[in-house]
Design a protein around this motif. Sequence first.
Motif, PDB file in Angstrom:
ATOM      1  N   SER A  88     -17.671 -27.528 -32.991  1.00 46.88           N
ATOM      2  CA  SER A  88     -16.555 -26.669 -32.578  1.00 46.88           C
ATOM      3  C   SER A  88     -17.004 -25.430 -31.807  1.00 46.88           C
ATOM      4  CB  SER A  88     -15.748 -26.250 -33.805  1.00 46.88           C
ATOM      5  OG  SER A  88     -16.555 -25.489 -34.674  1.00 46.88           O
ATOM      6  N   LEU A  89     -18.303 -25.299 -31.556  1.00 44.31           N
ATOM      7  CA  LEU A  89     -18.817 -24.098 -30.891  1.00 44.31           C
ATOM      8  C   LEU A  89     -18.959 -24.290 -29.388  1.00 44.31           C
ATOM      9  CD1 LEU A  89     -21.662 -23.086 -33.363  1.00 44.31           C
ATOM     10  CD2 LEU A  89     -19.324 -22.236 -33.293  1.00 44.31           C
ATOM     11  N   LYS A  90     -18.701 -23.213 -28.651  1.00 51.17           N
ATOM     12  CA  LYS A  90     -18.935 -23.183 -27.214  1.00 51.17           C
ATOM     13  C   LYS A  90     -20.252 -22.464 -26.962  1.00 51.17           C
ATOM     14  CE  LYS A  90     -14.057 -23.073 -26.171  1.00 51.17           C
ATOM     15  NZ  LYS A  90     -13.036 -22.210 -26.699  1.00 51.17           N
ATOM     16  N   SER A  91     -20.777 -22.571 -25.779  1.00 53.26           N
ATOM     17  CA  SER A  91     -22.040 -21.924 -25.433  1.00 53.26           C
ATOM     18  C   SER A  91     -21.982 -20.430 -25.760  1.00 53.26           C
ATOM     19  CB  SER A  91     -22.326 -22.119 -23.948  1.00 53.26           C
ATOM     20  OG  SER A  91     -23.558 -21.534 -23.612  1.00 53.26           O
ATOM     21  N   LEU A 124     -35.836 -25.725 -39.810  1.00 51.13           N
ATOM     22  CA  LEU A 124     -34.541 -25.222 -39.347  1.00 51.13           C
ATOM     23  C   LEU A 124     -34.479 -25.184 -37.818  1.00 51.13           C
ATOM     24  CD1 LEU A 124     -33.983 -22.409 -41.978  1.00 51.13           C
ATOM     25  CD2 LEU A 124     -32.744 -24.573 -41.812  1.00 51.13           C
ATOM     26  N   GLN A 125     -35.598 -24.874 -37.178  1.00 53.27           N
ATOM     27  CA  GLN A 125     -35.649 -24.856 -35.715  1.00 53.27           C
ATOM     28  C   GLN A 125     -35.433 -26.256 -35.148  1.00 53.27           C
ATOM     29  OE1 GLN A 125     -35.914 -21.912 -33.967  1.00 53.27           O
ATOM     30  NE2 GLN A 125     -35.308 -23.180 -32.265  1.00 53.27           N
ATOM     31  N   VAL A 126     -36.012 -27.258 -35.778  1.00 53.57           N
ATOM     32  CA  VAL A 126     -35.815 -28.648 -35.349  1.00 53.57           C
ATOM     33  C   VAL A 126     -34.353 -29.045 -35.506  1.00 53.57           C
ATOM     34  CG1 VAL A 126     -36.361 -31.056 -35.899  1.00 53.57           C
ATOM     35  CG2 VAL A 126     -38.195 -29.382 -35.743  1.00 53.57           C
ATOM     36  N   ILE A 127     -33.751 -28.704 -36.644  1.00 56.91           N
ATOM     37  CA  ILE A 127     -32.332 -29.008 -36.873  1.00 56.91           C
ATOM     38  C   ILE A 127     -31.478 -28.340 -35.793  1.00 56.91           C
ATOM     39  CG2 ILE A 127     -30.376 -28.665 -38.433  1.00 56.91           C
ATOM     40  CD1 ILE A 127     -32.384 -28.907 -40.771  1.00 56.91           C
ATOM     41  N   ALA A 128     -31.798 -27.098 -35.477  1.00 61.07           N
ATOM     42  CA  ALA A 128     -31.056 -26.379 -34.435  1.00 61.07           C
ATOM     43  C   ALA A 128     -31.172 -27.117 -33.107  1.00 61.07           C
ATOM     44  CB  ALA A 128     -31.586 -24.951 -34.300  1.00 61.07           C
ATOM     45  N   GLY A 129     -32.386 -27.466 -32.716  1.00 56.49           N
ATOM     46  CA  GLY A 129     -32.610 -28.155 -31.442  1.00 56.49           C
ATOM     47  C   GLY A 129     -31.906 -29.495 -31.361  1.00 56.49           C
ATOM     48  N   MET A 181     -28.663 -26.126 -30.366  1.00 64.74           N
ATOM     49  CA  MET A 181     -28.565 -24.758 -30.830  1.00 64.74           C
ATOM     50  C   MET A 181     -29.952 -24.142 -30.919  1.00 64.74           C
ATOM     51  SD  MET A 181     -25.772 -25.410 -33.826  1.00 64.74           S
ATOM     52  CE  MET A 181     -25.030 -23.805 -33.857  1.00 64.74           C
ATOM     53  N   SER A 182     -29.977 -22.824 -31.079  1.00 65.13           N
ATOM     54  CA  SER A 182     -31.213 -22.099 -31.358  1.00 65.13           C
ATOM     55  C   SER A 182     -30.948 -21.188 -32.540  1.00 65.13           C
ATOM     56  CB  SER A 182     -31.662 -21.288 -30.144  1.00 65.13           C
ATOM     57  OG  SER A 182     -30.711 -20.292 -29.843  1.00 65.13           O
ATOM     58  N   ILE A 183     -32.017 -20.706 -33.155  1.00 60.76           N
ATOM     59  CA  ILE A 183     -31.872 -19.763 -34.273  1.00 60.76           C
ATOM     60  C   ILE A 183     -31.942 -18.361 -33.703  1.00 60.76           C
ATOM     61  CG2 ILE A 183     -32.923 -18.880 -36.374  1.00 60.76           C
ATOM     62  CD1 ILE A 183     -33.807 -21.707 -37.016  1.00 60.76           C
ATOM     63  N   SER A 184     -30.888 -17.590 -33.916  1.00 59.23           N
ATOM     64  CA  SER A 184     -30.867 -16.224 -33.407  1.00 59.23           C
ATOM     65  C   SER A 184     -31.299 -15.211 -34.464  1.00 59.23           C
ATOM     66  CB  SER A 184     -29.477 -15.863 -32.873  1.00 59.23           C
ATOM     67  OG  SER A 184     -28.500 -15.967 -33.882  1.00 59.23           O
ATOM     68  N   ARG A 194     -28.778 -17.772 -38.752  1.00 62.16           N
ATOM     69  CA  ARG A 194     -27.707 -17.757 -37.750  1.00 62.16           C
ATOM     70  C   ARG A 194     -28.132 -18.647 -36.592  1.00 62.16           C
ATOM     71  NH1 ARG A 194     -25.915 -12.065 -35.572  1.00 62.16           N
ATOM     72  NH2 ARG A 194     -25.771 -11.788 -37.806  1.00 62.16           N
ATOM     73  N   PHE A 195     -27.263 -19.617 -36.279  1.00 60.09           N
ATOM     74  CA  PHE A 195     -27.509 -20.540 -35.177  1.00 60.09           C
ATOM     75  C   PHE A 195     -26.621 -20.161 -34.000  1.00 60.09           C
ATOM     76  CE2 PHE A 195     -28.490 -22.977 -39.000  1.00 60.09           C
ATOM     77  CZ  PHE A 195     -29.657 -23.634 -38.664  1.00 60.09           C
ATOM     78  N   ARG A 196     -27.159 -20.250 -32.796  1.00 62.13           N
ATOM     79  CA  ARG A 196     -26.389 -19.970 -31.580  1.00 62.13           C
ATOM     80  C   ARG A 196     -26.358 -21.229 -30.717  1.00 62.13           C
ATOM     81  NH1 ARG A 196     -28.587 -15.220 -29.110  1.00 62.13           N
ATOM     82  NH2 ARG A 196     -26.988 -14.108 -30.261  1.00 62.13           N
TER      83      ARG A 196
END
Length: 81
Positions: free
Chosen positions: A29-32, A52-57, A61-64, A77-79
């Motif tokens: 549901s997230l936009k850039s 967590l970084q792998v899950i984000a990728g 997403m990235s971890i902010s 927090r994921f972005r």
Amino acid sequence: MEMKDLRKASCGGDPLGFMKRAVKSASGSLKSGDEVAFIFNPERFNLGPAVLQVIAGQNGMSISEQNQVSSEEAHVRFRRI
């Protein structure tokens, strides 16, 4: 920013799979540039920063931000990229 509290979540013995599903569900549901934050118990979800970084990728997403508040509470927090 959306906040997901997983501190009392029952991961059924598979914390990695549970976190993957939670992040994937939230990312849909997230936009850039949008962010979603997760609060979780680091003892129950014993996932290091690299995992967590792998899950984000895997979810575009990235971890902010990431920090451990106590032995019972951590925030990540994921972005959306």
